[in-house]
Design an enzyme around this catalytic site. Structure first.
Site, PDB file in Angstrom:
ATOM      1  CG  ASP A 261      10.228  24.012 -22.827  1.00  0.00           C
ATOM      2  OD1 ASP A 261       9.843  23.906 -24.012  1.00  0.00           O
ATOM      3  OD2 ASP A 261       9.462  23.861 -21.860  1.00  0.00           O
TER       4      ASP A 261
ATOM      5  CE  LYS B 255      13.705  24.182 -13.719  1.00  0.00           C
ATOM      6  NZ  LYS B 255      12.719  23.745 -12.746  1.00  0.00           N
TER       7      LYS B 255
ATOM      8  CG  HIS C  99       9.500  31.508 -15.192  1.00  0.00           C
ATOM      9  ND1 HIS C  99       8.873  31.469 -16.425  1.00  0.00           N
ATOM     10  CD2 HIS C  99       9.669  30.215 -14.814  1.00  0.00           C
ATOM     11  CE1 HIS C  99       8.664  30.204 -16.773  1.00  0.00           C
ATOM     12  NE2 HIS C  99       9.133  29.423 -15.811  1.00  0.00           N
TER      13      HIS C  99
ATOM     14  CB  CYS D 198       7.312  26.702 -25.089  1.00  0.00           C
ATOM     15  SG  CYS D 198       7.760  26.479 -23.369  1.00  0.00           S
ATOM     16  CE1 TYR D 199      10.022  29.364 -20.302  1.00  0.00           C
ATOM     17  CE2 TYR D 199      11.315  27.352 -20.420  1.00  0.00           C
ATOM     18  CZ  TYR D 199      10.410  28.158 -19.763  1.00  0.00           C
ATOM     19  OH  TYR D 199       9.881  27.750 -18.564  1.00  0.00           O
TER      20      TYR D 199
ATOM     21  CG  ASP E  60      10.326  20.592 -23.428  1.00  0.00           C
ATOM     22  OD1 ASP E  60      11.498  20.910 -23.622  1.00  0.00           O
ATOM     23  OD2 ASP E  60       9.884  20.374 -22.275  1.00  0.00           O
TER      24      ASP E  60
ATOM     25  CG  ASP F 268       2.745  20.152 -26.657  1.00  0.00           C
ATOM     26  OD1 ASP F 268       2.612  21.362 -26.887  1.00  0.00           O
ATOM     27  OD2 ASP F 268       3.656  19.697 -25.926  1.00  0.00           O
TER      28      ASP F 268
ATOM     29  CG  HIS G 288       6.074  22.596 -26.418  1.00  0.00           C
ATOM     30  ND1 HIS G 288       5.294  21.959 -25.512  1.00  0.00           N
ATOM     31  CD2 HIS G 288       7.066  23.212 -25.725  1.00  0.00           C
ATOM     32  CE1 HIS G 288       5.802  22.156 -24.290  1.00  0.00           C
ATOM     33  NE2 HIS G 288       6.870  22.915 -24.395  1.00  0.00           N
TER      34      HIS G 288
ATOM     35  NE  ARG H 161      11.815  28.003 -13.058  1.00  0.00           N
ATOM     36  CZ  ARG H 161      11.404  27.372 -11.979  1.00  0.00           C
ATOM     37  NH1 ARG H 161      11.723  27.818 -10.794  1.00  0.00           N
ATOM     38  NH2 ARG H 161      10.648  26.302 -12.081  1.00  0.00           N
TER      39      ARG H 161
END
Ligand SMILES: CC(C)=CCC/C(C)=C/CC/C(C)=C/COP(=O)(O)OP(=O)(O)O
Ligand SMILES: [Zn+2]
Length: 426
Positions: free
Chosen positions: A286, A283, A235, A288-289, A362, A369, A372, A280
């Protein structure tokens, strides 16, 4: 799926509605269905951006206003984050610092330090709020936030002896690694939170790091990425924590890890259609990654070529590269890391940025937010600052963020100042 590396093809793709599947098509499993929904949302967002002829611009003023408001006032629905208050401080002050704004507000810095001091416990470490038990996650957030505040008051507030003894008490003698709090779960976040705080506060001792590289190596999975605990799925969030903690504990024992497999897995996390990262296999993208995964690349680079970041990142001002081109449509931006830096910046600027109200989300369809906003701006910074000290900026040069230290995720100058302060008073 085609990888649209050059800007012309990218524009054409999203101008000419050439999407390969429509919402009327019936994907045969829920994972694909979710992915198709995201791709359609992303396609519409890119198309609207092109149709409206919007500028590829970081909306600095709007982000700063959102963050300055948030540091002083949060609505009642934030009560669910009552055990994450040092995190809120860190997310906001780091975002402001990356935007070059924080140091203009000594009142905010002072008030943040006073608040964080109320979260520190007499037994060492920080809780999620005043009177809450010490926990590695808020301890990480508080120490990082204090480094970012960067004043003598901030440094002197830390009970370093208490911090060290709290961190030692989190070691898990049975499994290796660290538990997150007394009686709590053990995963590689613990290793990263503990060693990061110890490193900044100048209390990183051999007892804290003993056995940690071996524990982390056991978290590498058959896919190449790292899970949170031996046997768990690879992850992005845990992979960042594992690599950063690995470098903090053992800058020289890389043979314990299969770095080529890790690199392959990390490269595969950038989603070819959207341009951002997922965390991952199979998936969703997003933003934040952008940091959890984007931040893995400087760490891999450091493992491969040695640790050369401090030398050029400790400058007061970021290294503006004379050769940096304003990327308004040219195809000549190099990716010096092993990910497509330009496509990540496009995803961040167009799909993640709330260009009306400020802040980052995201993905399209979600709300902004502070979490993020922090990790998207951190990922934006990573993707703009190349390992050779040059910059690769999509949009006007004003889009350039301050650099961030790829282990601590605070500005390098702030990390160095805190470490120097404590090494001098030792
Ligand atoms: C310093 C510190 C405490 C770092 C934490 C790093 C970390 C574990 C980040 C992951 C955060 C995240 C988006 C989880 C979602 O998992 P999910 O299963 O809901 O999302 P997915 O579908 O994207 O995998
Ligand atoms: Zn996220």
């Amino acid at each position: 799926m085609t990888k649209y590396n050059d800007d012309k093809a990218w524009r054409q793709k999203f101008t000419e509605n050439e999407y390969w599947m429509t919402s009327e098509d019936e994907p045969d499993d829920p994972t694909t269905e979710e992915q198709v929904k995201v791709e359609i949302g992303v396609q519409k967002t890119y198309q609207k951006f092109l149709r409206d002829k919007k500028e590829l611009k970081v909306q600095r003023g709007k982000h700063i206003a959102y963050l300055l408001d948030g540091i002083r006032h949060l609505d009642s629905y934030f009560d669910s984050l009552d055990a994450s208050r040092p995190w809120l401080v860190y997310w906001i002050v780091h975002s402001l610092d990356l935007l070059g704004e924080l140091d203009k507000h000594p009142d905010i810095i002072h008030d943040a330090v006073v608040f964080l001091s109320k979260c520190q416990n007499s037994t060492g470490g920080f809780g999620g709020g005043p009177g809450q038990l010490s926990h590695l996650a808020p301890t990480y957030a508080a120490v990082n936030a204090l480094a970012i505040c960067g004043t003598q008051e901030a440094y002197e507030m830390i009970d370093r002896k208490g911090l060290h003894s709290f961190l030692m008490s989190m070691r898990d003698p049975i499994h290796g690694g660290f538990v997150m709090h007394h009686g709590g779960e053990n995963d590689v976040r613990g290793c990263y939170c503990a060693l990061n705080a110890a490193s900044l506060a100048g209390v990183l001792t051999p007892e804290l790091t003993a056995g940690i590289p071996e524990f982390i190596a056991r978290c590498q999975t058959y896919e190449g990425g790292m899970g949170g605990f031996p046997g768990n799925e690879a992850h992005g969030g845990y992979t960042f924590c594992a690599l950063a903690a690995f470098l903090l504990s053992s800058p020289a024992s890389h043979q314990l890890l299969n770095v080529p497999a890790l690199t392959d897995w990390a490269v595969a996390r950038q989603t070819p259609y959207e341009g951002g990262f997922n965390g991952r296999t199979n998936k969703l993208v997003d933003a934040c990654y952008s940091f959890w995964m984007g931040g893995v690349f400087p760490l891999l680079h450091a493992m491969e070529y040695g640790w050369r970041f401090d030398a050029f990142w400790n400058q007061e001002k970021p290294a503006y590269n004379k050769s940096t081109k304003e990327e308004k449509g040219s195809d000549d931006m190099d990716s010096l890391y092993l990910f497509h830096q330009k496509n990540l910046q496009l995803y961040i600027l167009i799909c993640s940025q709330d260009d009306v109200r400020g802040g980052f989300r995201d993905k399209p369809g979600k709300g902004r937010d502070f979490y993020h906003t922090c990790y998207t701006l951190s990922g934006l910074s990573v993707s703009q600052h190349n390992p050779d000290g040059t910059t690769s900026v999509v949009g006007p040069n004003e889009n350039l963020m301050e650099p961030t230290h790829p282990i601590h995720n605070v500005r390098p100058i702030k990390a160095t100042r805190m470490k120097n302060f404590f090494s001098e008073i030792k």
